[in-house]
Scaffold this active site. Structure first.
Site, short mmCIF file in Angstrom:
data_model
loop_
_atom_site.label_atom_id
_atom_site.label_comp_id
_atom_site.label_asym_id
_atom_site.label_seq_id
_atom_site.Cartn_x
_atom_site.Cartn_y
_atom_site.Cartn_z
N ALA A 188 2.48 -38.74 -8.14
CA ALA A 188 3.39 -39.35 -7.15
C ALA A 188 4.66 -39.92 -7.79
O ALA A 188 5.78 -39.47 -7.50
CB ALA A 188 2.64 -40.42 -6.36
N CYS A 228 -3.92 -38.15 -1.94
CA CYS A 228 -4.31 -38.73 -0.65
C CYS A 228 -5.10 -37.74 0.20
O CYS A 228 -5.79 -38.12 1.15
CB CYS A 228 -3.07 -39.17 0.13
N GLY A 285 -0.60 -44.14 -13.25
CA GLY A 285 -1.46 -44.43 -12.12
C GLY A 285 -2.47 -45.53 -12.39
O GLY A 285 -2.28 -46.38 -13.26
N GLY A 335 -12.31 -50.02 -5.90
CA GLY A 335 -10.94 -50.42 -6.26
C GLY A 335 -10.46 -49.69 -7.50
O GLY A 335 -11.22 -48.93 -8.12
N ILE A 390 12.20 -47.87 -21.76
CA ILE A 390 10.97 -47.42 -21.07
C ILE A 390 10.95 -47.96 -19.64
O ILE A 390 11.09 -49.16 -19.41
CB ILE A 390 9.71 -47.87 -21.84
N VAL A 398 -2.24 -47.70 6.30
CA VAL A 398 -3.02 -47.25 7.47
C VAL A 398 -4.23 -46.46 6.98
O VAL A 398 -4.18 -45.81 5.94
CB VAL A 398 -2.14 -46.38 8.41
P1 FAD Z 1 -0.99 -40.95 -9.83
O1 FAD Z 1 -0.49 -40.26 -8.63
O2 FAD Z 1 -2.43 -41.31 -9.88
O3 FAD Z 1 -0.63 -40.07 -11.09
C1 FAD Z 1 -0.95 -40.48 -12.37
C2 FAD Z 1 -1.15 -39.25 -13.23
O4 FAD Z 1 -0.99 -39.64 -14.58
C3 FAD Z 1 -2.54 -38.66 -13.12
O5 FAD Z 1 -2.48 -37.29 -12.82
C4 FAD Z 1 -3.14 -38.89 -14.50
O6 FAD Z 1 -3.97 -37.83 -14.90
C5 FAD Z 1 -1.91 -38.93 -15.38
N1 FAD Z 1 -2.08 -39.69 -16.61
C6 FAD Z 1 -2.58 -40.94 -16.76
N2 FAD Z 1 -2.54 -41.30 -18.04
C7 FAD Z 1 -2.02 -40.27 -18.73
C8 FAD Z 1 -1.72 -40.05 -20.08
N3 FAD Z 1 -1.95 -41.00 -20.99
N4 FAD Z 1 -1.19 -38.88 -20.45
C9 FAD Z 1 -0.93 -37.92 -19.53
N5 FAD Z 1 -1.18 -38.07 -18.22
C10 FAD Z 1 -1.72 -39.24 -17.83
N6 FAD Z 1 -1.96 -43.92 -0.96
C11 FAD Z 1 -1.42 -43.99 0.27
O7 FAD Z 1 -0.34 -44.58 0.41
N7 FAD Z 1 -2.02 -43.42 1.35
C12 FAD Z 1 -3.20 -42.76 1.24
O8 FAD Z 1 -3.72 -42.24 2.23
C13 FAD Z 1 -3.81 -42.68 -0.03
N8 FAD Z 1 -4.99 -42.05 -0.18
C14 FAD Z 1 -5.54 -41.95 -1.43
C15 FAD Z 1 -6.75 -41.29 -1.58
C16 FAD Z 1 -7.32 -41.17 -2.83
C17 FAD Z 1 -8.63 -40.48 -2.99
C18 FAD Z 1 -6.64 -41.70 -3.97
C19 FAD Z 1 -7.25 -41.56 -5.33
C20 FAD Z 1 -5.45 -42.37 -3.82
C21 FAD Z 1 -4.89 -42.49 -2.56
N9 FAD Z 1 -3.68 -43.18 -2.37
C22 FAD Z 1 -3.14 -43.27 -1.13
C23 FAD Z 1 -3.00 -43.83 -3.50
C24 FAD Z 1 -1.91 -42.95 -4.09
O9 FAD Z 1 -2.41 -41.69 -4.33
C25 FAD Z 1 -1.40 -43.59 -5.36
O10 FAD Z 1 -0.90 -44.87 -5.04
C26 FAD Z 1 -0.30 -42.80 -6.01
O11 FAD Z 1 -0.73 -41.50 -6.28
C27 FAD Z 1 0.13 -43.47 -7.31
O12 FAD Z 1 1.06 -42.70 -7.97
P2 FAD Z 1 1.19 -42.78 -9.54
O13 FAD Z 1 2.26 -41.84 -9.92
O14 FAD Z 1 1.30 -44.19 -9.95
O15 FAD Z 1 -0.21 -42.30 -10.10
#
Ligand code: FAD
Length: 569
Positions: free
Chosen positions: A28, A60, A131, A263, A297, A349
């Site tokens: 994301a 999601c 994430g 969580g 960073i 939601v």
């Molecule tokens: P992520 O999207 O989790 O991406 C992080 C990525 O970084 C992962 O692919 C991981 O493998 C990679 N990574 C981590 N560490 C390393 C590393 N050291 N080296 C290389 N790669 C690495 N939010 C909503 O608003 N509505 C919803 O309906 C909703 N449903 C969800 C359902 C589920 C099952 C899940 C798990 C989450 C849901 N969320 C929802 C939350 C939403 O998906 C997250 O808030 C969002 O994806 C966060 O984005 P991000 O980029 O921080 O992390």
């Protein structure tokens, strides 16, 4: 938020070289940042790393893939490695884990998970979007086969296979928050019998507990076994292959599979090891441009702490909308624009077996936790559309607003139709620093099948205005057990007979005008009806006849929810 120190510009050190931006995490926040940055700057080199096999996938959507609502896995892939390369000239390295950051050398170490080879990559700018990881408590049995968390496509694939290969019939979901509830819905789609074990006495912990009651009742009606106020102690495996979830109370819940959804925790390992500042809520500290304590960073998404615009406090909010917007802000900042992230208000939601639960802004308990007491709350239970048009369903709505200025602080709603629409309207009003007067005045769509000439949002605003201008003083439900006010139930006698508050007397609104003199003038009167409207009429009448009267907002419907939540006698 941090005060940004003067940057020792790596640009200066790399004069003449192409600016190199490395992004850790390609979903994301990371993918949004990469794509936006390319749109702003064709000259930079962008490399994105993800340890998983995919980037830009729909996390999601994962619960719905488990539930077979989305049956084609490829639908979860929003963009591919090739697409990033071809359309945006962004190089994507999947199955490559970034294992460390050397801030003084401006390099990262990355390990190819297929070959085990490691290499060093130089950066001018580093963006962290790793994430948050599902919390796995250190309890016996949590690593047993058949115990799953849901974070990645391979996780969901494993759950699907487990269900299919073992013809699973029962599941326990540990944790009753967003992801837990979405898993409940989808396991039920797969025709499993589902139990939920939740440590708190309510589902959906962000909600005020009385607002979670309709949700709990709905799930119970749908046959979901709820074990609330009881934590996970351990998971045991049977010789025959099944599992038993043992709760702290000693309750034993048999299951063919267990979903851990208690969580998530920001994945701060890389940031911590690199000495970046971590905040009190456990997330990476960033400024309003998403820059960390190191000026080269940036960090975005579930890994960061951001400001809650309503309480002013730092918070972690693992939601996709903020992650995407932060990725965009970081990209703009990297490209030299002064875009700011405004903070979050926790608009969210979830849909569970036909019921929708949505909220925005502060909850009552969140305000109290933050030490904020200058607020009022109202409850209402209007139909989602005009009552005369077939199929109207109630929306249970709570609005919290600041006193005396009427600024909207938060709203929560539960119902079957039109819930998220009302919360989105209120969320937008909050974003523009709106007041309850703005809600009363909001000009919204109306035709009988969609709403009402006075939409629930308007009604919420009007009720709150009535509170602020003294037309409808409200009594606090939470003082019900210690008040010496007269509790006056103005519903019809047959409604009263079906259930009423202890110590309440009944004098219906239709008889009030002819019999009000029977009421004592030396006691305050707290009026109650079914949903608050007739009690409001009674309050107006009594006040104009010399009585001191208050409305018990939301009426007996709210009382029943508060009672079920253990908040009133
Ligand atoms: P992520 O999207 O989790 O991406 C992080 C990525 O970084 C992962 O692919 C991981 O493998 C990679 N990574 C981590 N560490 C390393 C590393 N050291 N080296 C290389 N790669 C690495 N939010 C909503 O608003 N509505 C919803 O309906 C909703 N449903 C969800 C359902 C589920 C099952 C899940 C798990 C989450 C849901 N969320 C929802 C939350 C939403 O998906 C997250 O808030 C969002 O994806 C966060 O984005 P991000 O980029 O921080 O992390």
């Amino acid at each position: 938020m941090i005060q940004q120190a003067e940057s020792q510009s790596t640009d200066a050190r790399n004069v003449g070289k192409r600016r190199r931006v490395l992004i850790v995490g390609g979903v994301a926040g990371g993918a949004s940042c990469a794509a936006r940055l390319r749109r702003l700057d064709e000259s930079v080199e962008i490399l994105m790393f993800d340890r998983g096999p995919y980037v830009s996938f729909a996390n999601c959507g994962l619960p719905y893939y488990v539930g077979n609502v989305i049956s084609d896995e490829s639908r979860l892939l929003v963009a591919s490695r090739e697409m990033f390369h071809e359309r945006f000239n962004i190089e994507v390295q999947t199955e490559t884990e970034v294992t460390s950051i050397d801030r003084s050398a401006c390099t990262i170490t990355a390990r190819d998970l297929r070959t085990g080879n490691t290499r060093t990559e130089r950066y001018d700018v580093l963006v962290l979007s790793p994430g948050a990881a599902p919390i796995r408590p250190q309890l016996p049995g949590v690593d047993l086969p058949g115990v799953f968390a849901v974070r990645t496509i391979p996780d969901s694939r494993r759950i699907r296979s487990w269900i299919a290969e073992r013809s699973a019939k029962t599941a326990v979901v540990v944790g009753g928050g967003f992801i837990g509830l979405e898993m409940v819905e989808n396991l039920i789609h797969r025709e499993l019998a589902v139990a939920v074990l939740e440590k708190l006495p309510q589902l959906m912990p962000p909600l005020d507990s009385e607002m979670a009651v309709p949700l709990m009742e709905h799930l119970a009606e749908k046959g979901v076994q709820l074990h609330l106020g009881d934590g996970l102690a351990r998971i045991e495996e049977h010789a025959g292959g099944g599992l038993t979830v043992v709760a702290e109370s000693g309750a034993r819940l048999p299951a063919d599979l267990v979903i851990l959804a208690i969580g998530v925790r920001p994945e701060t390992m890389l940031a911590k090891d690199a000495g970046l500042e971590i905040g009190p809520r456990g997330g990476v500290v960033v400024d309003a441009q998403m820059r960390t304590s190191d000026p080269n960073i940036w960090a975005v998404g579930d890994v960061v702490e951001v400001q809650d615009v309503l309480t002013g406090q730092e918070t972690v909010l693992p939601l996709a909308g903020p992650a995407n917007r932060q990725g965009r802000v970081a990209a703009e900042s990297i490209a030299g624009r002064a875009t700011h992230f405004r903070g979050v208000q926790a608009t969210a939601v979830v849909g569970v077996l036909g019921l929708t639960v949505a909220s925005t802004g502060a909850s009552e308990k969140g305000l109290r936790r933050a030490g904020i007491t200058s607020f009022q709350k109202i409850y209402l239970h209007p139909g989602n559309h005009a009552g005369y048009y077939p199929g109207a369903r109630q929306i249970h709505l709570k609005l919290v607003f600041s006193v005396p200025d009427g600024r909207i602080l938060g709203a929560q709603a539960v119902g079957f139709e039109g819930v998220e629409k009302r919360i989105d309207v209120i969320a937008t009003a909050i974003q523009f620093n709106g007041t309850v007067h703005d809600l009363a005045e909001a000009e919204l769509c109306y035709a009988p099948q969609f709403g009402a000439a006075k939409d629930p949002v308007n009604l919420a605003g009007m009720l709150a205005e009535n509170v602020l201008n003294g037309d409808m003083p409200v009594a606090d439900w939470l003082e019900l057990d210690r008040t010496d006010a007269l509790l006056l139930d103005v519903r019809e006698p047959e409604e009263f007979a079906r259930g009423h508050m202890p110590k309440a007397i009944n004098l219906s609104l239709s008889q009030l005008r002819s019999r009000y003199v029977e009421l004592p003038k030396d006691r305050e009167i707290w009026a109650c009806c079914a949903v608050g409207q007739r009690a409001y009429f009674a309050t107006r009448f009594l006040t104009q006849h010399g009585y001191r009267s208050r409305n018990l907002s939301g009426g007996y419907t709210t009382y029943s929810a508060l009672k079920s939540a253990g908040l009133t006698p």
